[in-house]
Write an enzyme that holds these catalytic residues in place. Sequence first.
Site, short mmCIF file in Angstrom:
data_model
loop_
_atom_site.label_atom_id
_atom_site.label_comp_id
_atom_site.label_asym_id
_atom_site.label_seq_id
_atom_site.Cartn_x
_atom_site.Cartn_y
_atom_site.Cartn_z
N ALA A 110 0.84 -1.22 0.00
CA ALA A 110 0.00 0.00 0.00
C ALA A 110 0.86 1.26 0.00
O ALA A 110 1.93 1.26 0.61
CB ALA A 110 -0.90 0.00 1.23
N PRO A 111 0.44 2.31 -0.70
CA PRO A 111 -0.83 2.47 -1.41
C PRO A 111 -0.87 1.88 -2.82
O PRO A 111 -1.91 1.93 -3.45
CB PRO A 111 -0.99 4.00 -1.48
CG PRO A 111 0.42 4.51 -1.48
CD PRO A 111 1.21 3.57 -0.63
N GLY A 112 0.25 1.35 -3.32
CA GLY A 112 0.15 0.62 -4.57
C GLY A 112 0.93 1.19 -5.75
O GLY A 112 0.75 0.75 -6.87
N LYS A 114 4.08 0.84 -6.59
CA LYS A 114 4.89 -0.17 -7.27
C LYS A 114 4.02 -1.32 -7.77
O LYS A 114 4.28 -1.91 -8.81
CB LYS A 114 6.02 -0.64 -6.35
CG LYS A 114 6.92 0.53 -6.02
CD LYS A 114 8.06 0.22 -5.13
CE LYS A 114 8.75 1.50 -4.70
NZ LYS A 114 7.94 2.33 -3.74
N GLU A 132 -0.79 -6.15 1.91
CA GLU A 132 -0.62 -5.04 2.85
C GLU A 132 -1.11 -5.50 4.22
O GLU A 132 -2.20 -6.04 4.34
CB GLU A 132 -1.39 -3.81 2.36
CG GLU A 132 -1.50 -2.68 3.35
CD GLU A 132 -0.15 -2.16 3.87
OE1 GLU A 132 0.80 -2.04 3.07
OE2 GLU A 132 -0.06 -1.89 5.08
N ASP A 176 9.27 -3.60 -0.37
CA ASP A 176 9.42 -2.14 -0.29
C ASP A 176 9.16 -1.83 1.18
O ASP A 176 8.04 -1.52 1.58
CB ASP A 176 8.40 -1.47 -1.22
CG ASP A 176 8.64 0.01 -1.36
OD1 ASP A 176 9.81 0.42 -1.33
OD2 ASP A 176 7.66 0.76 -1.51
N CYS A 229 12.88 3.96 1.53
CA CYS A 229 13.02 5.39 1.23
C CYS A 229 13.81 6.04 2.36
O CYS A 229 13.44 7.09 2.86
CB CYS A 229 11.67 6.05 0.99
SG CYS A 229 10.56 5.95 2.37
N1 SAM Z 1 5.15 -0.23 -1.92
C1 SAM Z 1 4.30 0.88 -1.58
C2 SAM Z 1 4.14 1.78 -2.78
O1 SAM Z 1 4.98 1.76 -3.68
O2 SAM Z 1 3.12 2.49 -2.88
C3 SAM Z 1 4.81 1.62 -0.35
C4 SAM Z 1 5.03 0.72 0.81
S1 SAM Z 1 5.46 1.53 2.32
C5 SAM Z 1 7.08 2.01 2.03
C6 SAM Z 1 5.63 0.18 3.41
C7 SAM Z 1 4.34 -0.56 3.75
O3 SAM Z 1 4.68 -1.62 4.66
C8 SAM Z 1 3.28 0.28 4.44
O4 SAM Z 1 2.08 0.24 3.72
C9 SAM Z 1 3.11 -0.36 5.82
O5 SAM Z 1 1.76 -0.39 6.27
C10 SAM Z 1 3.60 -1.77 5.58
N2 SAM Z 1 4.10 -2.43 6.83
C11 SAM Z 1 4.21 -1.91 8.06
N3 SAM Z 1 4.65 -2.83 8.93
C12 SAM Z 1 4.80 -3.97 8.23
C13 SAM Z 1 5.22 -5.29 8.58
N4 SAM Z 1 5.59 -5.61 9.81
N5 SAM Z 1 5.24 -6.21 7.61
C14 SAM Z 1 4.88 -5.90 6.35
N6 SAM Z 1 4.50 -4.67 5.98
C15 SAM Z 1 4.46 -3.73 6.90
#
Ligand code: SAM
Length: 456
Positions: A110-112, A114, A132, A176, A229
Amino acid sequence: MTLPESFVARVMRDLGAAEGGALCAALDTPPAVSLRLHPRRSSGRLPRVAEGAAPVPWCAEGRYLDVRPSFTLDPAFHAGAYYVQEASSQFVGRLAGDLAGCRVLDLCAAPGGKTTLYASAVGPDGLVVANEIDRRRVQVLADNVRRWGTGNVVVTCAEPRTVCDLEAWFDVVAVDAPCSGEGMFRKDDAARAEWSEGNVRLCAARQDEILREAWRALRPGGRLLYSTCTFNRDEDEGALERLVAWTGDEVAEAEPVAVDPAWGIVEGEVGPFRTFRFYPHRARGEGFFAAVARKADDAAARSRMPRGRRQPTAAVDRAAATELRRWVAAPDRMRFGAAGECCYGWYAAQADAVAALASALPVVYSGVAMGQLFKGRLRPDGALALFVGLERGALPSADLTEEEALRYLRRQEIAAAPLAEGMNLVCCDDRPLGFAKRIGGRVNNLYPNAWRILKS
Ligand code: SAM
């Protein structure tokens, strides 16, 4: 808000005064504005916001905008003609290589941003499982997947360990990772406010856990993409060093990734991983770290799908199937089924895989929602209008002016004149937005309530 003191001290120590100073200065300048075009909805005809925009050099569909328009008030945005995405992140498309027909797991999706990129790259024979963990964020992900309309994504909401019980099942696994967000310091004051040394340590430990799970889901020969990031070494190269130490000779080099030195990306290596760093004072984009490696062909792994517990979808009756086939451009490439009152379509190439996934994981959305059974009749779903495989001739189309399209997207009344009697596909600039039904002089606006524009 000023940069956190210990962040500045670390950057100066790690990069030296000149480079560290340039990075900190860049973090106090305005961020670049960019988007990624939908390859099926912009070839030959750009959305107005992207006309004359400079290309992002590492992504064919990427564009930099000179100013930030109101995307919410642009019908092309609601038609899924582009995704507003930070330029550095678009580099994962280059890193992933040729994805046509692949099964990709986007583990933290999320939010999607990639997810939509991978969905376009795998095509109708491939599949993206976009997972997610957060229940609120997964809804935004599902909405973005619907709007992108490729019909080849399964959205799940689970912990990585549950999804990765699909052992050795994916050709590509993308992590990610949730991170300390130092690369967002320019865009987002909250990232500065939330940053702390303690949070960095927490993130690093969480990244290790996620990477270990991700490794299980990857098939031998498959590629692992890791990105964050943040500039923090412990969360970037450090996380990969710890993974390599754990996996040993199961990690192998991936195919080379062509990078033009003029782009300003800093390349490196961690064992077999190729790494790529984006610093905002060097490359035109936000801070970003990305890496790729392969699982060795001879790594011990056996593909496994956990035993299904959930109810799979039901078959649709003959009348509904006939109507559903009429609505898509390539009916022989698709299969249809129902979950409750909603009928779905999936590409046949991955339909068995989708059914197996649906029985093993909590699926929030998959394929394309085609229509709702309403009083014994099938009414087209808003997602069908946005599906790239829609048969445009199946229903009459009404092309609205931008002003009238915004009225439609707000679920306000629209004039009946451009619509034919009965069900219509509503478009703006020839891009479908949704459906509306004309009954005499009255129009029933069927734009989904949950998607309507609230901004005036
Ligand atoms: N890939 C997304 C994009 O390109 O739009 C952005 C992803 S963001 C950097 C990281 C995501 O990892 C968040 O949506 C967050 O809710 C989720 N997250 C948080 N804790 C996590 C966990 N323990 N395991 C997996 N995902 C987790």
